[in-house]
Design a protein around this motif. Structure first.
Motif, PDB file in Angstrom:
ATOM      1  N   LEU A  21     -10.514 -14.264 -63.868  1.00  0.00           N
ATOM      2  CA  LEU A  21     -10.082 -15.599 -64.300  1.00  0.00           C
ATOM      3  C   LEU A  21     -11.217 -16.601 -64.129  1.00  0.00           C
ATOM      4  CD1 LEU A  21      -6.569 -15.610 -62.600  1.00  0.00           C
ATOM      5  CD2 LEU A  21      -7.018 -15.470 -65.047  1.00  0.00           C
ATOM      6  N   TRP A  22     -11.288 -17.530 -65.061  1.00  0.00           N
ATOM      7  CA  TRP A  22     -12.287 -18.591 -65.041  1.00  0.00           C
ATOM      8  C   TRP A  22     -11.580 -19.923 -64.883  1.00  0.00           C
ATOM      9  CZ3 TRP A  22     -12.533 -14.096 -67.481  1.00  0.00           C
ATOM     10  CH2 TRP A  22     -13.741 -13.377 -67.442  1.00  0.00           C
ATOM     11  N   THR A  23     -12.274 -20.918 -64.333  1.00  0.00           N
ATOM     12  CA  THR A  23     -11.722 -22.267 -64.281  1.00  0.00           C
ATOM     13  C   THR A  23     -11.809 -22.859 -65.680  1.00  0.00           C
ATOM     14  OG1 THR A  23     -13.819 -23.346 -63.812  1.00  0.00           O
ATOM     15  CG2 THR A  23     -12.537 -22.555 -61.911  1.00  0.00           C
ATOM     16  N   TRP A  24     -11.156 -23.988 -65.881  1.00  0.00           N
ATOM     17  CA  TRP A  24     -11.190 -24.640 -67.183  1.00  0.00           C
ATOM     18  C   TRP A  24     -12.614 -25.044 -67.548  1.00  0.00           C
ATOM     19  CZ3 TRP A  24      -6.912 -23.777 -69.688  1.00  0.00           C
ATOM     20  CH2 TRP A  24      -6.711 -24.381 -70.924  1.00  0.00           C
ATOM     21  N   ASN A  25     -13.439 -25.340 -66.547  1.00  0.00           N
ATOM     22  CA  ASN A  25     -14.840 -25.702 -66.797  1.00  0.00           C
ATOM     23  C   ASN A  25     -15.744 -24.499 -66.993  1.00  0.00           C
ATOM     24  OD1 ASN A  25     -14.505 -28.451 -66.891  1.00  0.00           O
ATOM     25  ND2 ASN A  25     -14.947 -28.763 -64.727  1.00  0.00           N
ATOM     26  N   GLY A  26     -15.176 -23.283 -66.987  1.00  0.00           N
ATOM     27  CA  GLY A  26     -15.929 -22.096 -67.332  1.00  0.00           C
ATOM     28  C   GLY A  26     -16.525 -21.315 -66.180  1.00  0.00           C
ATOM     29  N   VAL A  27     -16.268 -21.710 -64.940  1.00  0.00           N
ATOM     30  CA  VAL A  27     -16.809 -21.010 -63.780  1.00  0.00           C
ATOM     31  C   VAL A  27     -15.930 -19.798 -63.472  1.00  0.00           C
ATOM     32  CG1 VAL A  27     -17.301 -21.207 -61.310  1.00  0.00           C
ATOM     33  CG2 VAL A  27     -17.747 -23.139 -62.833  1.00  0.00           C
ATOM     34  N   CYS A  28     -16.548 -18.644 -63.267  1.00  0.00           N
ATOM     35  CA  CYS A  28     -15.779 -17.456 -62.884  1.00  0.00           C
ATOM     36  C   CYS A  28     -15.271 -17.673 -61.468  1.00  0.00           C
ATOM     37  CB  CYS A  28     -16.639 -16.199 -62.961  1.00  0.00           C
ATOM     38  SG  CYS A  28     -15.722 -14.718 -62.462  1.00  0.00           S
ATOM     39  N   PHE A  29     -13.954 -17.857 -61.336  1.00  0.00           N
ATOM     40  CA  PHE A  29     -13.365 -18.143 -60.032  1.00  0.00           C
ATOM     41  C   PHE A  29     -13.160 -16.879 -59.222  1.00  0.00           C
ATOM     42  CE2 PHE A  29      -9.932 -18.584 -57.044  1.00  0.00           C
ATOM     43  CZ  PHE A  29     -10.285 -19.748 -56.392  1.00  0.00           C
ATOM     44  N   GLY A  30     -12.587 -15.878 -59.851  1.00  0.00           N
ATOM     45  CA  GLY A  30     -12.228 -14.651 -59.155  1.00  0.00           C
ATOM     46  C   GLY A  30     -11.291 -13.842 -60.019  1.00  0.00           C
ATOM     47  N   TYR A  31     -10.343 -13.176 -59.386  1.00  0.00           N
ATOM     48  CA  TYR A  31      -9.483 -12.284 -60.151  1.00  0.00           C
ATOM     49  C   TYR A  31      -8.065 -12.287 -59.614  1.00  0.00           C
ATOM     50  CZ  TYR A  31     -10.596  -9.192 -56.237  1.00  0.00           C
ATOM     51  OH  TYR A  31     -10.766  -8.666 -54.974  1.00  0.00           O
ATOM     52  N   ARG A  32      -7.169 -11.889 -60.501  1.00  0.00           N
ATOM     53  CA  ARG A  32      -5.759 -11.717 -60.149  1.00  0.00           C
ATOM     54  C   ARG A  32      -5.494 -10.229 -60.016  1.00  0.00           C
ATOM     55  NH1 ARG A  32      -0.412 -14.185 -63.185  1.00  0.00           N
ATOM     56  NH2 ARG A  32       1.087 -13.238 -61.759  1.00  0.00           N
ATOM     57  N   ARG A  33      -4.843  -9.876 -58.927  1.00  0.00           N
ATOM     58  CA  ARG A  33      -4.367  -8.511 -58.736  1.00  0.00           C
ATOM     59  C   ARG A  33      -2.910  -8.633 -58.304  1.00  0.00           C
ATOM     60  NH1 ARG A  33      -7.598  -4.161 -58.018  1.00  0.00           N
ATOM     61  NH2 ARG A  33      -9.249  -5.325 -56.987  1.00  0.00           N
ATOM     62  N   ALA A  34      -2.014  -8.157 -59.147  1.00  0.00           N
ATOM     63  CA  ALA A  34      -0.565  -8.321 -58.952  1.00  0.00           C
ATOM     64  C   ALA A  34      -0.267  -9.821 -58.881  1.00  0.00           C
ATOM     65  CB  ALA A  34      -0.080  -7.560 -57.729  1.00  0.00           C
ATOM     66  N   ASP A  35       0.329 -10.303 -57.794  1.00  0.00           N
ATOM     67  CA  ASP A  35       0.648 -11.727 -57.674  1.00  0.00           C
ATOM     68  C   ASP A  35      -0.336 -12.473 -56.782  1.00  0.00           C
ATOM     69  OD1 ASP A  35       2.794 -11.847 -59.390  1.00  0.00           O
ATOM     70  OD2 ASP A  35       4.264 -11.348 -57.851  1.00  0.00           O
ATOM     71  N   SER A  36      -1.488 -11.895 -56.521  1.00  0.00           N
ATOM     72  CA  SER A  36      -2.477 -12.529 -55.655  1.00  0.00           C
ATOM     73  C   SER A  36      -3.698 -12.979 -56.440  1.00  0.00           C
ATOM     74  CB  SER A  36      -2.929 -11.553 -54.563  1.00  0.00           C
ATOM     75  OG  SER A  36      -1.859 -11.253 -53.703  1.00  0.00           O
TER      76      SER A  36
END
Length: 117
Positions: A21-36
């Protein structure tokens, strides 16, 4: 291996694969795994309740919204900042190499970029 067992293994593998997942400003924030929600260095910073993300202390962090070109992005609604959910104890995973940043999107009225600092 049977076809049903093979499908089950593929479904489990897909659910364990990180969804970046990326922020709206385009920075790669991290990732979703299941509900985390994890940062790319493996720290669980949020839990999803539907499309909304809440921090370990239960405070609203933001939500996932789709863009036309780049898929899902994280964004924060200014109007929902007072929302709360159940708190949780964060978990930790192995750090991962995140994908490259993307182009930023224009913010919607009443929204701000997802907190990542």
């Amino acid at each position: 291996m049977s076809t049903q067992a093979d499908r089950s293994v593929r479904a489990i593998s897909a659910s364990l694969a990180p969804n970046w997942l990326w922020t709206w400003n385009g920075v790669c924030f991290g990732y979703r795994r299941a509900d985390s929600l994890f940062t790319y260095d493996g720290i669980e910073v949020g839990r999803f309740s539907g499309s909304e993300v809440y921090a370990a202390d239960g405070s609203y962090l933001g939500e996932v919204r789709s863009t036309e070109e780049d898929g899902d992005r994280l964004i924060t609604s200014s109007y929902k900042k007072s929302r709360m959910a159940a708190s949780f104890v964060p978990t930790f995973e192995r750090a991962q190499q995140g994908p490259a940043d993307r182009n930023q999107e224009q913010l919607y009225c009443g929204y701000e970029d997802f907190p990542y600092a």
